[in-house]
Design a protein around this motif. Sequence first.
Motif, short mmCIF file in Angstrom:
data_model
loop_
_atom_site.label_atom_id
_atom_site.label_comp_id
_atom_site.label_asym_id
_atom_site.label_seq_id
_atom_site.Cartn_x
_atom_site.Cartn_y
_atom_site.Cartn_z
N ARG A 42 6.01 30.15 17.08
CA ARG A 42 6.20 28.72 17.30
C ARG A 42 5.10 27.85 16.69
NH1 ARG A 42 7.91 31.18 21.79
NH2 ARG A 42 6.02 30.80 22.99
N LEU A 43 4.85 28.08 15.40
CA LEU A 43 3.91 27.23 14.67
C LEU A 43 4.66 26.15 13.92
CD1 LEU A 43 1.43 29.77 13.06
CD2 LEU A 43 1.05 28.36 15.08
N PRO A 44 4.06 24.98 13.74
CA PRO A 44 4.71 23.93 12.94
C PRO A 44 4.74 24.34 11.48
CG PRO A 44 2.50 23.26 13.55
CD PRO A 44 2.77 24.53 14.30
N PRO A 45 5.74 23.90 10.72
CA PRO A 45 5.80 24.22 9.29
C PRO A 45 4.92 23.30 8.46
CG PRO A 45 7.67 22.89 9.89
CD PRO A 45 6.89 23.10 11.16
N LEU A 46 4.81 23.60 7.19
CA LEU A 46 4.15 22.71 6.24
C LEU A 46 4.90 21.38 6.18
CD1 LEU A 46 2.26 22.08 3.76
CD2 LEU A 46 4.02 23.16 2.36
N ARG A 47 4.16 20.27 6.28
CA ARG A 47 4.75 18.94 6.18
C ARG A 47 4.01 18.14 5.10
NH1 ARG A 47 4.41 16.38 12.13
NH2 ARG A 47 2.21 16.59 11.56
N TYR A 48 4.75 17.35 4.36
CA TYR A 48 4.13 16.44 3.40
C TYR A 48 5.08 15.28 3.16
CZ TYR A 48 7.10 19.09 0.17
OH TYR A 48 8.17 19.70 -0.45
N GLY A 49 4.52 14.19 2.65
CA GLY A 49 5.37 13.03 2.40
C GLY A 49 4.58 11.84 1.90
N PHE A 50 5.23 10.68 1.93
CA PHE A 50 4.59 9.45 1.49
C PHE A 50 5.13 8.30 2.32
CE2 PHE A 50 8.55 9.42 -0.84
CZ PHE A 50 8.92 8.08 -0.88
N ALA A 51 4.35 7.23 2.33
CA ALA A 51 4.76 6.00 3.02
C ALA A 51 4.43 4.82 2.13
CB ALA A 51 4.06 5.88 4.36
N LEU A 52 5.34 3.87 2.07
CA LEU A 52 5.15 2.63 1.33
C LEU A 52 5.23 1.49 2.34
CD1 LEU A 52 4.83 1.26 -1.47
CD2 LEU A 52 7.35 1.10 -1.54
N GLY A 53 4.22 0.63 2.33
CA GLY A 53 4.20 -0.43 3.32
C GLY A 53 3.75 -1.76 2.75
N GLY A 54 4.06 -2.81 3.49
CA GLY A 54 3.64 -4.16 3.13
C GLY A 54 3.08 -4.88 4.33
N ASP A 55 1.98 -5.59 4.15
CA ASP A 55 1.32 -6.31 5.24
C ASP A 55 1.09 -7.74 4.79
OD1 ASP A 55 0.03 -7.01 7.52
OD2 ASP A 55 -1.62 -5.59 7.32
N TYR A 56 1.73 -8.69 5.50
CA TYR A 56 1.67 -10.10 5.11
C TYR A 56 1.21 -10.94 6.29
CZ TYR A 56 4.52 -7.87 1.56
OH TYR A 56 4.98 -7.02 0.59
N ALA A 57 1.23 -12.25 6.12
CA ALA A 57 0.67 -13.15 7.13
C ALA A 57 1.34 -12.98 8.49
CB ALA A 57 0.79 -14.60 6.64
N SER A 100 0.85 -1.18 0.00
CA SER A 100 0.00 0.00 0.00
C SER A 100 0.89 1.24 0.00
CB SER A 100 -0.91 0.03 1.23
OG SER A 100 -0.16 0.15 2.42
N VAL A 101 0.35 2.33 -0.52
CA VAL A 101 1.07 3.59 -0.53
C VAL A 101 0.17 4.66 0.07
CG1 VAL A 101 0.30 4.19 -2.87
CG2 VAL A 101 2.39 5.23 -1.95
N THR A 102 0.77 5.54 0.87
CA THR A 102 0.04 6.60 1.54
C THR A 102 0.68 7.94 1.22
OG1 THR A 102 -0.50 5.12 3.38
CG2 THR A 102 -0.79 7.48 3.75
N LEU A 103 -0.13 8.90 0.83
CA LEU A 103 0.31 10.28 0.64
C LEU A 103 -0.34 11.13 1.72
CD1 LEU A 103 -0.28 10.54 -3.23
CD2 LEU A 103 1.81 9.82 -2.04
N PHE A 104 0.43 12.03 2.31
CA PHE A 104 -0.11 12.82 3.42
C PHE A 104 0.51 14.20 3.45
CE2 PHE A 104 3.53 10.37 4.94
CZ PHE A 104 4.30 11.34 5.56
N GLY A 105 -0.17 15.10 4.13
CA GLY A 105 0.35 16.45 4.32
C GLY A 105 -0.52 17.23 5.27
N ASP A 106 0.07 18.18 5.98
CA ASP A 106 -0.71 19.08 6.84
C ASP A 106 -0.03 20.45 6.90
OD1 ASP A 106 1.40 18.81 8.71
OD2 ASP A 106 0.36 17.21 9.78
N SER A 107 -0.83 21.46 7.11
CA SER A 107 -0.32 22.82 7.12
C SER A 107 -1.20 23.69 7.99
CB SER A 107 -0.29 23.39 5.69
OG SER A 107 0.04 24.76 5.70
#
Length: 717
Positions: A617-632, A592-599
């Motif tokens: 002291r505010l958080p900056p813009l963040r974005y990215g992706f995650a690639l994962g595998g889920d098996y038995a 599975s692949v996940t795309l995410f971001g918050d601002s």
Amino acid sequence: MYRVNTLALAIACALSSAVSAQVAENGADNRNENLEEVNVTVSPLAKPADAVAAPVSVLKGDELRKSAAATLGQTLDSQLGVANASFGGGVGLPVIRGQSANRVKILSDNLDVADASNTSSDHAASIEPLLANSIEILRGPAALRYGSGAIGGVVNVIDGRIPTVVPEAIEGAVEMRHDTANGQDAGVFRLQGGAGNLAWYLDGVYRENGNTQIPGLAIREHEEHEHEGEEGEDHHEHEEEFNTDGFVGNTSARAKSGSAGLSWITDSGFVGFSVNRLENNYGIPLGTHEHHHEDEEGEEHALEEGHEEEHEEHGPGAVRIDLAQTRYDLKGEHDFNSDYWDKLSFRLGHNDYEHVELEAHEDHFHEGTRFTNKAWESRVELTHDDGGEWRGAYGLQLSRKDFAAIGDEAFIRPSVTDSIGAFTMKEREWGKWHMDLGARLENVTIDPEYGSDKDFDLIGLSGAIQYFLAEHQHLSLGLTSAERAPVAEELFADGAHLAESRYLIGSEDLDKENSVNLELGYHHHNQEASGWHAARIEASVFYNRIADYIYAANTGLVDEESEFDIYGYQNRDATFYGAEASVQFPLTNGLSVTLFGDSVRASFDERIAGQSSEVPRLPPLRYGFALGGDYANWNWQWRNTHATAQDRPGAFEEATDAYTRMDLSAQYNFKLAGNDAVLFANARNLLDEEIRNATSLLRDFAPEAGRSIEAGVRFHF
């Protein structure tokens, strides 16, 4: 560039609804089936997270075990809309959409933790994430149910201290883990059992770590915009004297916690009691308080090369926090099994909290300021459901906090804060529409040891409407108006706080805050589907205008005696706005692949001469992706997060640089003597980036940990 990225993220949120509508077009018609089985407790109406109109995230199971860390802020840092306000390795508080401290309420199973974490950024939350069963994060105003301190959001840590069911047999779990970031060793155990109508519970955790390892120097060079001339040169020299290379000095910690609970459980409900003891000793990074420590001749003490451990434990200049807390909780529920009234639930908690700021002088520690908070809170809720158009809840909440700071640097006068609040929440549905309404009345009284009482009447109103495009897909629109009363430190602070290196000045003339929050959201999740129909999409755009926003403004002045920067609490209208989005797509072969971001962006509505228009002291813009595998028997995830530079840090604050963080996690499930066991490993900050959190008051003195590996094993029986 930052404004463009924020707009792009908001547009992505809107577009995702149209895309997902096509994805789930062929879903079933009955949207009340196949939702998540676990209901979130932040709703008194027993609703799953997928059905709540407000943006709710739940961290549980393997995801919680993977993210769990020594502090709550570090545990939640990867969640949408949540950042970590770290203060060295011993403190990490959650920041939700730029809101923290007295606007984000940290709960222990729906009751306030009632510690001192909201009074200062160096005070740790008295919560052990390693013992949590789940953590619920409500982003946005939650003051309707939880009161004035939840105007920015809620973090609710759910544990099993008070059993609600009788286990069929004795159950338990043991976990051990080691983290190379600071040499931390941690051990956790849980044990529960029962017979007949009686159920019992035991847990415990012990963790100990050394200094946090980092790439490069702990203290970065400053632009001396607030300290000019000879004074600025002296300040720079002090920084060099206390600087360390490859680690952050005085960041070791040691904590232990244990709980016991007992419940009587029947077919119509339960009543239970628990007690918890927590002890936590952690250091404040070196260099933040160098001006304050002088020997008898008035000379500053520097860190001698090769003696960092001796300096940390016994040498001059070090400050440590020694925290101890005993908490008692009573909880019960009664099911009416009637045609109208559903359930009566009550909670009562008492917390006896204290911590001491220990100041190192020569070969021993001297007790500095002692903070105490003796608090209790009770909550009663009655829900109804007649099976017709409306269902709802009525609630009453009472609390008292007896807070004191005693010692030479007691910058807040002792005070007693009483609060009483009553609320109602209603909801109904017709066709594809669902509506939520709510109202709250609250009175907060603050009685200082000397001076006049402060009394505030608060009103909260909320409304939200959802339209279900398909079975597991809805749009939501919410409007909330909530008020917050200033707290004791904002009203009565007057003095130097050594651990923070700030001189704080309160204002007894502060007005209450009023927050009007507008939120547009989209949610799609069908865990029973397959292929592209199983895509999980969450997106929201929010606009929050806060009249008379209360904050500690850096005045640019320095207190002559302590040599600390002076911060003064004031009211100033502010506007927060931002967007959050996460899209998870299933691929083939368990991938599975996940795309995410918050601002989030925030600025003050009116410009004042000599003051910045940016909220600090505010958080900056963040974005990215995650690639994962889920098996038995095993699963893994590779996660990349990019945070942009925060070049709008606020008045007299330093900007932070951009960074890219790469993390890799994996776990393997197996059987040991017929019982379940898990091996897990988490590699963090693989690029060994220098990460300085824009939300941290210590970002110039204590960066986040460098490249590290955490590994452990967990047994279930």
